[in-house]
Scaffold this active site. Structure first.
Site, PDB file in Angstrom:
ATOM      1  N   CYS A   1     -16.378 -38.212   4.085  1.00 16.37           N
ATOM      2  CA  CYS A   1     -15.579 -37.176   4.747  1.00 16.37           C
ATOM      3  C   CYS A   1     -16.342 -35.865   4.930  1.00 16.37           C
ATOM      4  CB  CYS A   1     -14.290 -36.923   3.966  1.00 16.37           C
ATOM      5  SG  CYS A   1     -14.565 -36.232   2.326  1.00 16.37           S
TER       6      CYS A   1
ATOM      7  N   ASP B   1     -17.017 -33.628   2.527  1.00 20.24           N
ATOM      8  CA  ASP B   1     -16.668 -32.596   1.547  1.00 20.24           C
ATOM      9  C   ASP B   1     -17.828 -32.376   0.579  1.00 20.24           C
ATOM     10  OD1 ASP B   1     -14.175 -32.519   2.695  1.00 20.24           O
ATOM     11  OD2 ASP B   1     -13.147 -33.543   1.071  1.00 20.24           O
TER      12      ASP B   1
ATOM     13  N   CYS C   1     -11.684 -30.081   3.161  1.00 16.36           N
ATOM     14  CA  CYS C   1     -10.291 -29.952   3.585  1.00 16.36           C
ATOM     15  C   CYS C   1      -9.471 -29.171   2.557  1.00 16.36           C
ATOM     16  CB  CYS C   1      -9.688 -31.339   3.806  1.00 16.36           C
ATOM     17  SG  CYS C   1      -9.537 -32.301   2.280  1.00 16.36           S
TER      18      CYS C   1
ATOM     19  N   CYS D   1     -10.504 -36.423  -2.994  1.00 12.61           N
ATOM     20  CA  CYS D   1     -10.677 -34.986  -3.275  1.00 12.61           C
ATOM     21  C   CYS D   1     -10.560 -34.717  -4.777  1.00 12.61           C
ATOM     22  CB  CYS D   1      -9.643 -34.172  -2.509  1.00 12.61           C
ATOM     23  SG  CYS D   1      -9.789 -34.325  -0.721  1.00 12.61           S
TER      24      CYS D   1
END
Length: 166
Positions: A69, A71, A95, A138
């Site tokens: 993603c 991150d 995010c 996350c």
């Protein structure tokens, strides 16, 4: 100073996106359905943003990323002479869920010993923030960042002991 400016910019953008009077009422609720209010709170009011001196022997730095993603999370801890985490800072590119997970992780590690901080699990972070399954990575990043920061701190302490013995 720059972090405060970025925070104001982020809040202004959120205000425009979430509260624009030009958007129909049905569209206003869409972002609220995507993120739980705890995530929105940590995103709009992140705790402990910033950096500590990475060259300091009592500061551990963890830098982790998720290639899937994009991150990237940097989490730092400052430990006192008794082994208690007295400060924690983060910088995250990602995010809202990644930022919220980082923010929460820094809150949770403060006041804990190094060993106690190792017990923080991604499932606890995900549960606290009510993350949906698609955002669990996350919370995994946050756990990995904590572990990496603690490992860096421990490595510095071992080299510090080695220097003292010479």
């Amino acid at each position: 100073m720059a972090a405060a400016g970025a925070g104001r910019l982020r809040r202004a953008a959120s205000a425009l996106l979430l509260r624009s009077p030009r958007l129909p009422a049905r569209e206003l609720s869409a972002p609220a359905r995507l993120y739980h209010k705890k995530v929105v709170d940590h995103y709009e009011n992140p705790r402990n943003v910033g950096s500590l001196d990475k060259t300091s022997k009592n500061v551990g730095t963890g830098l982790v990323g998720a290639p899937a993603c994009g991150d990237v999370m940097k989490l730092q801890i400052q430990v006192d002479e008794k082994g208690k985490i007295v400060d924690a800072r983060f910088k995250t590119f990602g995010c809202g869920s990644a930022i919220a997970s980082s923010s929460l992780a820094t809150e949770w590690v403060k006041g804990k010993t190094v060993e106690e901080a190792l017990t923080i699990k991604n499932t606890d972070i995900a549960k606290e923030l009510c993350l949906p399954p698609v955002k669990l990575h996350c919370s995994m990043l946050a756990e990995d960042a904590i572990k990496a920061a603690l490992a860096d701190y421990k490595l510095k302490q071992e080299s510090k002991k080695g220097d003292a013995e010479k």
